[in-house]
Design a protein around this motif. Structure first.
Motif, mmCIF file in Angstrom:
data_model
loop_
_atom_site.group_PDB
_atom_site.id
_atom_site.type_symbol
_atom_site.label_atom_id
_atom_site.label_comp_id
_atom_site.label_asym_id
_atom_site.label_seq_id
_atom_site.Cartn_x
_atom_site.Cartn_y
_atom_site.Cartn_z
ATOM 1 N N LYS A 6 1.407 -0.940 -0.120
ATOM 2 C CA LYS A 6 0.217 0.050 -0.082
ATOM 3 C C LYS A 6 0.806 1.045 0.060
ATOM 4 N N TRP A 7 2.196 1.137 0.771
ATOM 5 C CA TRP A 7 2.437 2.473 1.225
ATOM 6 C C TRP A 7 3.639 2.942 -0.021
ATOM 7 N N LEU A 8 4.191 1.687 -1.232
ATOM 8 C CA LEU A 8 4.912 1.834 -2.356
ATOM 9 C C LEU A 8 3.340 2.632 -3.503
ATOM 10 N N THR A 9 2.722 1.925 -3.500
ATOM 11 C CA THR A 9 1.481 2.006 -4.086
ATOM 12 C C THR A 9 1.213 3.487 -3.926
ATOM 13 N N ALA A 10 0.822 4.154 -3.029
ATOM 14 C CA ALA A 10 0.569 5.211 -2.538
ATOM 15 C C ALA A 10 1.724 6.203 -2.938
ATOM 16 N N VAL A 11 2.891 6.274 -2.790
ATOM 17 C CA VAL A 11 4.241 7.552 -3.232
ATOM 18 C C VAL A 11 4.513 6.017 -4.632
ATOM 19 N N ALA A 14 4.489 1.408 -7.007
ATOM 20 C CA ALA A 14 4.197 -0.394 -6.853
ATOM 21 C C ALA A 14 5.250 -1.386 -7.627
ATOM 22 N N GLN A 15 5.939 -0.659 -8.462
ATOM 23 C CA GLN A 15 6.435 -1.507 -9.284
ATOM 24 C C GLN A 15 7.770 -2.203 -8.281
ATOM 25 N N LEU A 16 8.459 -2.028 -7.303
ATOM 26 C CA LEU A 16 9.381 -2.491 -6.020
ATOM 27 C C LEU A 16 8.546 -2.741 -5.270
ATOM 28 N N ALA A 17 7.451 -3.825 -5.507
ATOM 29 C CA ALA A 17 6.831 -4.254 -4.696
ATOM 30 C C ALA A 17 7.462 -5.851 -3.988
ATOM 31 N N GLN A 18 8.006 -6.431 -5.182
ATOM 32 C CA GLN A 18 8.120 -7.750 -5.322
ATOM 33 C C GLN A 18 9.430 -7.772 -4.821
ATOM 34 N N LYS A 19 10.677 -7.156 -4.965
ATOM 35 C CA LYS A 19 11.382 -6.957 -4.329
ATOM 36 C C LYS A 19 11.737 -6.541 -3.260
#
Ligand SMILES: Nc1ncnc2c1ncn2[C@@H]1O[C@H](COP(=O)(O)OP(=O)(O)O)[C@@H](O)[C@H]1O
Ligand SMILES: [Mg+2]
Length: 1012
Positions: A6-11, A14-19
């Motif tokens: 959620k946080w990654l999406t908000a900033v 989102a593409q970093l979620a897997q990493k």
């Protein structure tokens, strides 16, 4: 979706979620990531920068829990800051460059905001919104917002821009009620938003602001106008607001008497309970209307002055006074209080004397002491020329008590408008006269004042007393607190964790060290290391000095200026600095501003010339200590020369300052002469202890010189003066006093200086005789007689005989005493030339001798003749005569004649501070109470004096005998016997025998009573 997703999406990442999931990063570990970690994750520079900024933005003081906060209504101050012309930059620069620029801008601004305790609420593009008063409200939110605003105006244009055009900003600030809450749907820890008209207003103001200016609304103006100067722009219609808005433009910070408010100050960390403790005292004062005292102690740099500042800020006393003691003036009588008086009444050297005199009068009339009495004394203390009042004819100790009283009245008067906060800063350096003054103030507790004393020591002394004052001891900061302080001091520049660890270790929780080491580490991190060297950890300096040097090195000429200033002293003025550094005043201004900006110095109030002070003594010492010895020596010489040539007032008012510079310059003879001069000047006032210290400093200078007769002559002079001043202060026996005189004897022999020898022998006799060391006393007397005979020196001869007579009497050899004293008295016509205590002592001792030889009538007649003479002379002579007369009356068992003498002596001795005679009078007053009124309380009074005569031993067997006899008279046999035994033992020890027969009689009478 996980929280981190959620946080990654908000900033927008989102593409970093897997990493992130693979690296097992959650919201908690996120906070700990640094640039290096992200590189390890192979995240490209663009997203990496965004991440760093977003992580920094989530680390807020209050949201460590990263919980979503429920909406709440709060009073806040909101600052909006926007880059000028960002669209042009975006168009002109390469996109990656532009993104870098925006990031460093946001990081820098965000960091500064946090270092001022601001809450960075959200970024919208390159606009920054900072809240003060959230999550923790502090009383000076408005001021802090302006502190930040001015700092941003300075910092942003320094950010490096690829095409060298400096970045500019606009700032708008507004205050009022808002509703705070997280945006619906946003994950916890993400932008908290203020709702309501205030943020809109702040943003509108920002849009209206010309580049590099600050516009504020009415309520921000109201809350910050004590600290900042504003320009009134009137009411204006603002888009989105129905009513016209009153707008102010902030122009500059106002000068303040407090070093903290203008220095670069870190956010307050911890110390809540200490502050609360002091505030509780304050509440007590306002309730009860009495004075309270508190000692704040702790090592240098621990935060004593800061605590004081924080308290002062919170209590809103009508008046806060700071009496600052100083190492350089620790022997300048009343220095901190006279400075305070100057400051409060606006008396400066630049003022025409008549104006200065009027201002002084205004201050002095607050006291009940008539101006005709107080004015001449204070005018002399402040070196004011004045014709209006004749010089004071009071004795020096009367003057001292007047000064004390006037100061107390002056302070009391200030409390008429409300309670007073009085701080005595750095009391470890207080001069003895000020310390006495504090005693007077301590006793007058009848007005509402909080007196805070800061000191490195955990005890304070008022004169020779140790008052009972509570002590608040400041300890070192905890690890967490140190961490918070580092963050504040680095102003948002992120330190590698190894660096932080090293800092934590080296600074040891002392705030000053934390600040300095952290600032230096931050500068190295931000500017020092080459761009690609973030892998090589930066070295944290090991101590204050290297930290300071690392920072000074960046300042170019500023470094030299700072070091020259440090040689001048903790405080310095611009003119002096300009002369010593040989830099024109205009060029200096800029450098001084820089030094102020980096927090090394701060401007001082009330002076003829702009004045500055190092924000901490340790910083001054470090700056000075970093100079090579030779260079430092030369600078001190220049300072001394400049004082002599262009600052005659300093040379006159504070010869000790000149003396110290000469000493540091290695000009020891001249330094010794200045110390002598300074001591002589003070010796004429009541400040004898200070004077003695100055002579001692002069003597220390001479130790540095190779032996020569020239050196001996200087030493002789200093020793003599020191001996006399010690003798005058303590009246009798001090080991130091006799050592001084003995040294004079040695020197005067070497130099063949008979006059000096006579003065020294006179002093030596006095100290020996008063401590009943009759062998030493006789040695000095015989030396005098020898000099008198060999050199036909009447003064030496007569004094020698008088002294031999006194010794013989004390030893009980009345037949021997009589001719000595009679021969001495044959020289009465030469009394002026002989001086000292002649002829009064000869007359007194002869009268005692006659009394004990059975010639009572002659004895009385002689005493009355001596008394009549003394009445023509000084108070001291009269007091000595009346005091000694008491013993005669005791020898005569004549209480009736005693009474009027005591009634005269007590007030006389008290007025002049003649402790010895006061003791004597008090003792015999006790005796009289018993003998004439059968009042047994007199016994305690007598006993108390006997037990507290200090090193004075002369006449003590007589006192004890009289005490024993009085016990006997009241039938207190056991105490009488004890006392007689004590007297006999003492007579045996010292050889004082004139009262011996009486003691033996008493002893036997007691024995008889015992057996019967
Ligand atoms: N609790 C604190 N929080 C933040 N800074 C502090 C704190 N205590 C001290 N400092 C800072 O440390 C420095 C030294 O403090 P200061 O009060 O001058 O020390 P002292 O008077 O004990 O020698 C100052 O710059 C001050 O602002
Ligand atoms: Mg201090």
């Amino acid at each position: 979706m996980s929280d981190i997703e959620k946080w990654l999406t908000a900033v927008g990442l989102a593409q970093l979620a897997q990493k992130f999931a693979r690296a097992q990063i959650d919201l908690d570990s996120l906070r700990l990531l640094n640039d290096r970690d992200l590189r390890e994750l192979r995240i490209p520079i663009g997203p990496r920068r965004k991440l760093v900024a977003a992580i920094a933005a989530m680390e807020q003081p209050g949201d460590a829990k990263a919980q979503r906060s429920p909406p709440e209504r709060r009073q806040v101050t909101i600052l909006f800051c926007d880059m000028v012309g960002s669209t042009e930059y975006a168009a002109r620069l390469d996109p990656e460059d532009f993104s870098d620029l925006t990031q460093s801008y946001l990081t820098r601004c965000g960091g500064l905001a946090r270092s001022h305790g601001g809450f960075v609420a959200n970024y919208a593009g390159d606009a920054l919104q900072v809240l003060f008063g959230y999550p923790i409200a502090e009383e000076n939110d408005g001021e802090r917002a302006l502190d930040l605003a001015f700092e941003l105006l300075l910092a942003v244009p320094r950010i490096e821009v690829p095409d060298q055009t400096p970045l500019n900003i606009r700032i708008g600030i507004a205050s009022g009620l808002v509703v705070m809450g997280d945006v619906e749907g946003a994950p916890p820890g993400l932008p908290t938003v203020a709702f309501g008209p205030v943020p809109n207003l702040a943003q509108r103001l920002q849009v209206l602001a010309p580049p590099q200016t600050i516009l504020v609304d009415q309520s921000t103006y109201a809350s910050a106008r004590r600290a900042y100067e504003f320009q009134d722009l009137g009411a204006t219609v603002v888009k989105g607001f129905a009513e016209p808005i009153h707008i102010w433009r902030a122009s500059k910070a106002l000068p303040s008497s407090d070093r903290f408010s203008k220095a670069r100050i870190t956010r307050l960390i911890g110390r809540r309970s200490e502050i609360e403790q002091v505030l509780a005292l304050w509440r007590l004062i306002t309730k009860q209307g009495v004075a309270r005292w508190l000692l704040i102690c702790g090592e240098p740099g621990i935060g004593k002055s800061r605590l004081l500042f924080e308290v002062a800020k919170r209590i809103q006393a009508r008046k806060t006074l700071i009496a600052q003691c100083s190492a350089a003036y620790s022997n300048s009588a009343l220095f901190p209080f006279l400075q305070l008086l100057r400051q409060e009444s606006g008396i400066t050297n630049a003022l025409p004397p008549a104006d200065a005199a009027r201002r002084l009068e205004t201050a002095l009339v607050t006291s009940g002491v008539p101006l005709s009495v107080s004015f001449p004394i204070f005018a002399r203390l402040l070196f004011l020329e004045q014709m209006d009042y004749p010089p004071s004819e009071l004795t020096s100790s009367e003057q001292q008590s007047i000064v004390s009283q006037v100061f107390v009245d002056w302070l009391r008067h200030m409390t008429l408008q409300g309670p007073l906060l009085l701080a005595i800063e750095d009391a470890q350096w207080i001069d003895p006269s000020s310390s006495n003054l504090l005693d007077g103030l301590f006793k007058a507790r009848d007005f509402p004042a909080l007196v805070l004393i800061t000191s490195r020591n955990d005890v304070v002394r008022f004169g020779d007393r140790r008052p009972a004052i509570d002590c608040l001891k400041l300890g070192r900061l905890s690890r967490e607190e140190t961490g918070a302080l580092i963050e504040s001091a680095t102003q948002g520049i992120k330190l590698a964790s190894a660096v932080t660890q090293s800092l934590l270790r080296k600074a040891e929780g002392v705030p000053l060290y934390v600040e300095e080491l952290a600032r230096s580490a931050a500068e190295l991190t931000a500017f020092g290391a080459p761009a690609n060297a973030s892998d090589t950890p930066i070295e944290v300096p090991n101590n204050l000095q290297s930290a300071l040097l690392a920072r000074l090195d960046k300042l170019g000429q500023g470094k030299t200026i700072a070091q020259v200033a440090a040689v001048i002293g903790r405080e310095f003025d611009m003119r002096m600095l300009s002369r010593v550094a040989n830099v024109p005043v205009d060029a200096l201004k800029l450098q001084l501003e820089r030094l102020t900006e980096v927090g090394l110095i701060s401007p001082q109030p009330f002076a003829d010339w702009p004045r500055y002070a190092f924000t901490h003594v340790l910083l001054q010492e470090a700056a000075c200590g970093a100079l090579l010895r030779e260079k430092r020596r030369l600078l001190h010489a220049r300072v001394a020369q400049t004082i002599e040539e262009t600052e005659p007032s300093t040379a006159i008012e504070h010869p000790e300052v000149l003396a110290q510079h000469l000493y540091e310059a290695g000009q020891f003879e001249r330094a010794a002469d200045q110390w002598l001069h300074a001591g002589l000047k003070l010796g004429q006032t009541w400040a004898k202890v200070e004077a003695a210290n100055m002579f001692a400093k002069g003597l220390a200078c001479l130790q540095k010189l190779p032996p020569s007769s020239d050196r001996d002559r200087r030493e002789l002079r200093l020793e003599l003066e020191r001996g006399d001043v010690l003798y005058a202060t303590y009246g009798y026996v001090t080991r130091e006093g006799s050592a001084a005189y003995r040294n004079v004897m040695r020197l005067s022999e070497a130099l063949g200086d008979a006059e000096a020898a006579i003065r020294a022998l006179d002093g030596l006799f006095g100290t020996a005789f008063n401590s009943a060391r009759f062998n030493d006393a006789e040695w000095a007397s015989n030396q005098l007689v020898d000099i008198g005979r060999n050199r036909q020196n009447i003064r030496a001869l007569v004094l020698g005989m008088q002294f031999l007579g006194m010794c013989a009497f004390s030893r009980g050899r009345f037949d021997e005493a009589r001719p000595y004293l009679e021969q001495a008295l044959a020289y009465q016509a030469a009394a002026e030339e002989i001086g000292s205590d002649f002829p009064s002592m000869s007359m007194i001792y002869l009268s005692w001798t006659l009394q004990l030889l059975g010639e009572g009538k002659e004895a009385l007649a002689l005493f009355q003749q001596a008394e009549a003479q003394a009445r023509q002379q000084t108070d001291y002579r009269l007091a000595a005569c009346l005091g000694n007369g008491c013993i005669l009356m005791a020898l005569r068992h004549d209480a009736t004649m005693l009474e009027p003498m005591i009634n005269e002596l007590i007030p006389l001795a008290r007025k002049n501070g003649f402790q010895l005679w006061l003791n004597m009078a008090t003792f015999f007053q006790g005796w009289m109470l018993v003998v004439t009124r059968q009042d047994a309380s007199g016994l305690d009074q007598m006993r108390h004096i006997c037990d507290n005569m200090g090193e004075q031993e002369i006449d003590k067997t007589c006192y004890l005998g009289v005490l024993a006899e009085t016990y006997l008279r009241l039938g207190r046999i056991a105490e009488a016997s004890d006392t007689v035994q004590r007297a006999l033992a003492l007579a045996k020890k010292t050889g004082e025998r004139y009262y011996f027969a009486e003691l033996l009689r008493l002893r036997d009478e007691l024995k008889l009573r015992d057996t019967s």
